[in-house]
Motif scaffolding. Structure first.
Motif, PDB file in Angstrom:
ATOM      1  N   PHE A   1       0.813  -1.214   0.000  1.00 23.68           N
ATOM      2  CA  PHE A   1       0.000   0.000   0.000  1.00 23.68           C
ATOM      3  C   PHE A   1       0.848   1.267   0.000  1.00 23.68           C
ATOM      4  CE2 PHE A   1      -3.707  -2.290   2.356  1.00 23.68           C
ATOM      5  CZ  PHE A   1      -3.927  -3.051   1.231  1.00 23.68           C
ATOM      6  N   GLY A   2       2.144   1.136  -0.159  1.00 21.23           N
ATOM      7  CA  GLY A   2       3.025   2.294  -0.118  1.00 21.23           C
ATOM      8  C   GLY A   2       3.496   2.583   1.299  1.00 21.23           C
ATOM      9  N   THR A   3       4.134   3.743   1.461  1.00 18.19           N
ATOM     10  CA  THR A   3       4.635   4.175   2.765  1.00 18.19           C
ATOM     11  C   THR A   3       4.156   5.588   3.051  1.00 18.19           C
ATOM     12  OG1 THR A   3       6.704   4.997   1.810  1.00 18.19           O
ATOM     13  CG2 THR A   3       6.682   2.723   2.608  1.00 18.19           C
ATOM     14  N   ASP A   4       4.172   5.962   4.351  1.00 18.75           N
ATOM     15  CA  ASP A   4       3.719   7.292   4.740  1.00 18.75           C
ATOM     16  C   ASP A   4       4.903   8.256   4.830  1.00 18.75           C
ATOM     17  OD1 ASP A   4       5.034   6.576   7.027  1.00 18.75           O
ATOM     18  OD2 ASP A   4       3.241   6.402   8.261  1.00 18.75           O
ATOM     19  N   MET A   5       4.675   9.422   5.416  1.00 17.48           N
ATOM     20  CA  MET A   5       5.698  10.459   5.460  1.00 17.48           C
ATOM     21  C   MET A   5       6.880  10.098   6.350  1.00 17.48           C
ATOM     22  SD  MET A   5       3.414  13.956   5.512  1.00 17.48           S
ATOM     23  CE  MET A   5       2.413  13.386   6.899  1.00 17.48           C
TER      24      MET A   5
END
Length: 304
Positions: free
Chosen positions: A83-87
């Motif tokens: 799902f990707g990565t956050d900041m």
């Protein structure tokens, strides 16, 4: 050929036997139940899947949901991070999977505590006439405040973002609804003949409430508990989204969406996936509640 009526006494014995009508084959009970209440089974399957995901989160998501990785900040979905990565470089898939635990704990906890306390209050108010006005006016005063505002106020007073405080704050906001529903059911049941017979025989109030009144209020209360569970999940996500719920380090769906709202236009995946799982879980609980309502109320039951 003779047109005279046939003399059945002249026929062989095998032909004089009446024809045996074979009943149509019956479907298995589980199949009939699914056909009668498809929404209950659909909601149950979806909810069971979310529960399994929460239980086996360490096996489904191998990444640590709280591990920081600045080199992987704001990455698109990939085989390494589905799902990707956050900041902060945290794996959104792992945080979303572990977030199911928070939502289920809050939803089930609030439903259990609010149902138990609200049922007790409703039983006392519905069966004890002198306490009815006092209790119900307090419940009306609590219901005059929107549930989310009351939960925010309680979280501010508690001064702590623990999961227990979140459950407590949401439970206080949901108790009046259960109390009013259980009271209305008690007012209906207490006028029935067998309750009056129990009173005439000298049965204690506790015995009448425990043996006769409470069992007849459990069906609507159980259905209401499913809606409270779904509402509690949404309320917890709102509290976390506005910063009044759990700490940002806790992987909850509301926290994930709150951290991704600043990048919504360029990285919508940060908000989309936790919102999708929250919607599916709430939908599953509501479908289960609708199916239970149809099952316990013969006037609403679907005929097949």
């Amino acid at each position: 050929m003779s047109d005279s009526p046939t003399d059945f006494r002249a026929l062989p014995a095998a032909e004089r036997r009446p024809a045996i009508l074979t009943p149509p084959p019956q479907l298995p009970p589980i199949v009939r139940s699914i056909r009668q209440h498809p929404t209950m089974w659909l909601g149950g399957v979806l909810l069971f899947s979310v529960v399994l995901m929460a239980i086996f989160a360490p096996l489904i998501a191998s990444a640590d949901p709280t591990a920081l990785n600045p080199a992987m900040r704001v990455k698109d979905p990939s085989p390494e991070a589905l799902f990707g990565t956050d900041m902060m470089g945290r794996d959104i898939f792992a945080r979303t999977v572990y977030g199911a635990r928070v939502s289920l704990i809050v939803g089930i906890g609030v439903a259990a505590f609010a149902t138990a306390v609200g049922l007790a209050i409703g039983l006392v108010a519905g069966f004890t006439r002198w306490a009815d006005n006092i209790i119900m006016r307090i419940m009306d005063a609590m219901m005059s405040i929107p549930a989310i505002l009351l939960a925010i106020a309680l979280m501010t007073l508690l001064r702590g973002g623990s999961i227990f405080n979140v459950i407590f704050a949401i439970t206080i906001a949901e108790i009046p609804r259960v109390a009013r529903l259980s009271r209305s059911a008690v007012l209906t049941v207490r006028e029935l003949a067998y309750v009056e017979a129990g009173i005439a025989c000298g049965t204690s109030k506790f015995g009448i409430i425990w043996r006769h009144i409470m069992p007849n209020t459990l069906a609507p209360i159980t259905v209401q508990a499913t809606y409270i569970c779904a509402s509690a999940m949404i309320t917890e996500a709102i509290l976390s989204f506005i910063g009044a719920g759990l700490p940002t380090s806790v992987p909850s769906w509301g926290n994930i969406m709150a951290e991704g709202r600043a990048l919504w236009q360029v990285k919508p995946n940060i908000v989309f996936f936790p919102a999708l799982f929250l919607s599916i879980t709430v939908l599953a609980v509501n479908l289960l509640g609708d199916g239970l309502r149809d099952a316990v109320d013969p006037r609403l039951a679907k005929r097949v």
